[in-house]
Write an enzyme that holds these catalytic residues in place. Sequence first.
Site, PDB file in Angstrom:
ATOM      1  N   TYR A 135      -2.353  -1.281  10.265  1.00 32.43           N
ATOM      2  CA  TYR A 135      -2.454  -1.612   8.837  1.00 32.43           C
ATOM      3  C   TYR A 135      -1.182  -1.207   8.092  1.00 32.43           C
ATOM      4  CZ  TYR A 135      -4.169  -1.275   3.990  1.00 32.43           C
ATOM      5  OH  TYR A 135      -4.330  -1.386   2.622  1.00 32.43           O
ATOM      6  N   SER A 139       0.829  -1.209   0.000  1.00 32.64           N
ATOM      7  CA  SER A 139       0.000   0.000   0.000  1.00 32.64           C
ATOM      8  C   SER A 139       0.859   1.252   0.000  1.00 32.64           C
ATOM      9  CB  SER A 139      -0.888   0.009   1.255  1.00 32.64           C
ATOM     10  OG  SER A 139      -1.515   1.254   1.444  1.00 32.64           O
TER      11      SER A 139
END
Length: 271
Positions: A175, A162
Amino acid sequence: MPGHESQMDDKPAWQPRYPGSGRLEGKVAIVTGGDSGIGRATAVLFAREGARVAISHLEEDDDARFTADRIADEGSEALIHRGDLGDPQVAKDLVKQVVDKWGRLDVLVNNAGEQHPDKDITDITVEQLQRTFQTNIFSMFYLVQAARPHLKKGAAIINCTSVTMYQGSKELLDYSSTKGAITAFTRSLSENLIGDGIRVNAVAPGPIWTPLNPFGGATPEKLKTFGEDTPIGRPGQPNEVAPSFLFLACEDSSYMSGQVLHPNGGTIVNG
């Protein structure tokens, strides 16, 4: 979490945007989280390019069936696998079903993930922290371990990291940390497997409109302007990310391993 795409009013664009050219003809692929979002777009694009595709999902049966039907519409075959890939036995069962059905495995896309926004690190519970790592990174270890005996020279592994790994995210501490681990895993696994002719790469999407965010992955405040802070000025769509996975899965990227592609709306990162 992770939410049903079928329940979204503003549905993500998953449809492939160009005709297939047989770049995955005869190949067999696993796409985790393939029921919706980036996973759905990637699974259907792979099918258009000739691959038979197994999709794993947690519990969104309606989304998984829809994706499988779209794979069939492309003239290919689908396998649906339901379960929590944070359990190593579930990962083993997925790979076994694929190999039993089709006799081979050529491409593994580790896409499944979850995220939970928290404004303060003290709000992150032990259960959430362990769960996020279990889903986002432990599952990749379990799947690669299960798939490794079946991956031959020319196989490809593509992991989903990400933009938050590169930029950080003040509301996604756990995350973002898993995404950093995924990038390190990608680079290290590449070094481990490249001698056997197995390439390992990753894709680092920016803000992409998928069920992950409106079903609890982002705060209501963030959803109001989701993706508007990118240079392009909008969130991306799953079918704008799927071609990166296809490129890394096929022979077009035969001289690339240990690398990360960045479909992120124009954000400049060092990666």
